[in-house]
Motif scaffolding. Structure first.
Motif, PDB file in Angstrom:
ATOM      1  N   CYS A 220       0.828  -1.210   0.000  1.00 23.66           N
ATOM      2  CA  CYS A 220       0.000   0.000   0.000  1.00 23.66           C
ATOM      3  C   CYS A 220       0.860   1.258   0.000  1.00 23.66           C
ATOM      4  N   ARG A 221       1.946   1.230   0.760  1.00 22.81           N
ATOM      5  CA  ARG A 221       2.824   2.409   0.839  1.00 22.81           C
ATOM      6  C   ARG A 221       3.581   2.630  -0.471  1.00 22.81           C
ATOM      7  N   PHE A 222       4.016   1.533  -1.098  1.00 15.39           N
ATOM      8  CA  PHE A 222       4.661   1.665  -2.403  1.00 15.39           C
ATOM      9  C   PHE A 222       3.681   2.262  -3.409  1.00 15.39           C
ATOM     10  N   ASN A 223       2.447   1.786  -3.374  1.00 17.77           N
ATOM     11  CA  ASN A 223       1.434   2.256  -4.314  1.00 17.77           C
ATOM     12  C   ASN A 223       1.158   3.743  -4.128  1.00 17.77           C
ATOM     13  N   ALA A 224       1.220   4.195  -2.875  1.00 18.86           N
ATOM     14  CA  ALA A 224       0.970   5.610  -2.570  1.00 18.86           C
ATOM     15  C   ALA A 224       2.089   6.518  -3.079  1.00 18.86           C
ATOM     16  N   MET A 225       3.265   5.938  -3.341  1.00 18.27           N
ATOM     17  CA  MET A 225       4.388   6.739  -3.829  1.00 18.27           C
ATOM     18  C   MET A 225       4.182   7.196  -5.273  1.00 18.27           C
ATOM     19  N   SER A 226       3.268   6.536  -5.981  1.00 13.49           N
ATOM     20  CA  SER A 226       2.944   6.900  -7.369  1.00 13.49           C
ATOM     21  C   SER A 226       4.184   6.908  -8.269  1.00 13.49           C
ATOM     22  N   THR A 227       4.971   5.855  -8.183  1.00 14.28           N
ATOM     23  CA  THR A 227       6.137   5.725  -9.058  1.00 14.28           C
ATOM     24  C   THR A 227       5.811   4.748 -10.182  1.00 14.28           C
ATOM     25  N   SER A 228       6.730   4.616 -11.113  1.00 16.26           N
ATOM     26  CA  SER A 228       6.535   3.682 -12.223  1.00 16.26           C
ATOM     27  C   SER A 228       7.017   2.271 -11.870  1.00 16.26           C
ATOM     28  N   THR A 229       7.504   2.087 -10.645  1.00 11.60           N
ATOM     29  CA  THR A 229       8.016   0.789 -10.211  1.00 11.60           C
ATOM     30  C   THR A 229       6.901  -0.257 -10.175  1.00 11.60           C
ATOM     31  N   LYS A 230       7.170  -1.427 -10.742  1.00  9.87           N
ATOM     32  CA  LYS A 230       6.222  -2.540 -10.725  1.00  9.87           C
ATOM     33  C   LYS A 230       6.471  -3.391  -9.478  1.00  9.87           C
ATOM     34  N   THR A 231       5.414  -4.045  -8.972  1.00  7.66           N
ATOM     35  CA  THR A 231       5.559  -4.907  -7.800  1.00  7.66           C
ATOM     36  C   THR A 231       4.994  -6.286  -8.088  1.00  7.66           C
ATOM     37  N   LEU A 232       5.834  -7.296  -7.884  1.00  5.69           N
ATOM     38  CA  LEU A 232       5.432  -8.687  -8.070  1.00  5.69           C
ATOM     39  C   LEU A 232       5.480  -9.397  -6.718  1.00  5.69           C
ATOM     40  N   ILE A 233       4.373  -9.961  -6.294  1.00  6.87           N
ATOM     41  CA  ILE A 233       4.323 -10.698  -5.037  1.00  6.87           C
ATOM     42  C   ILE A 233       4.830 -12.116  -5.264  1.00  6.87           C
ATOM     43  N   LEU A 234       5.794 -12.529  -4.453  1.00  8.84           N
ATOM     44  CA  LEU A 234       6.289 -13.907  -4.468  1.00  8.84           C
ATOM     45  C   LEU A 234       6.167 -14.422  -3.040  1.00  8.84           C
TER      46      LEU A 234
END
Length: 208
Positions: free
Chosen positions: A66-80
């Protein structure tokens, strides 16, 4: 060359992922074993992709996501993760994840997911997202779980792993009173009469 940041509290898993990615030509720019360190380090290195486990200490993976998403960056997140997709995949998608892969799967699936996510596609288990489950009792329980928030779900998982209130409080940076409040809420939302019933429900739904 795409840059990747790895967040997992198991050193052996981080090493295995790093070796796999570097062999495939990706650049691993950092690692973290807990949510607090992860947030700070990711801000500093701004990777193209974050590979994130959910069950990490200090700040759990859902909160970190949630915090990464709030940063509004172009970084992708993959859950492993080893967490069950039927309870976590949809939550992760709602929280801004771009993909979800189970650790029990073949490493080739991880590479496929990475390629898809970096190409702008989502990568989630269709069975989990479609709610494909023929057992009525399980479906009824899954409906109850929908009203459980992310933090409560992580607390339930720790109870199911045999952790005490004190251990959960320390690991999640909470007070004992807050953990007790979470337990009461879980019992109300999941219609359980005791902690034993909560743990049994968690086990039926593959939270441990």
């Amino acid at each position: 060359m795409n840059s990747v940041f790895i967040i997992d509290d198991h050193p052996v898993i981080r090493l295995a992922i790093r070796m796999l990615l570097e062999h495939e030509g990706y650049k691993v720019v950092g690692e973290a074993d807990n949510g607090c360190d992860a947030i700070q380090k990711v801000k500093e290195c701004q990777p193209d992709l974050i590979i994130l486990d959910i069950g990490i200490p200090k700040l759990d993976g859902l909160e970190v996501l949630c915090r990464f998403n709030a940063m509004s960056t172009s970084t992708k997140t993959l859950i492993l993760t080893a967490q069950t997709p039927k309870l976590f995949a949809t939550r992760c998608m709602r929280s801004g994840a771009d993909g979800y892969v189970c650790k029990e799967g073949d490493l080739s699936e991880l590479l496929s997911a990475i390629r898809a996510v970096l190409s702008g596609y989502n990568y989630f288990p269709s069975q989990a997202l479609n709610g494909n489950n023929n057992e009525t009792d399980c479906n009824e329980e899954l409906e109850l779980f929908k009203v459980v928030n992310d933090r409560e779900l992580m607390v339930l998982q720790l109870f199911a792993q045999g952790r005490t209130n004190k251990e959960i409080a320390k690991g999640m940076f909470l007070s004992n009173k807050t953990v007790s409040t979470y337990k009461k809420r879980l019992m109300q939302k999941l219609k359980a009469k005791s902690l034993v019933e909560l743990i049994e429900m968690a086990k039926r739904n593959a939270l441990v």
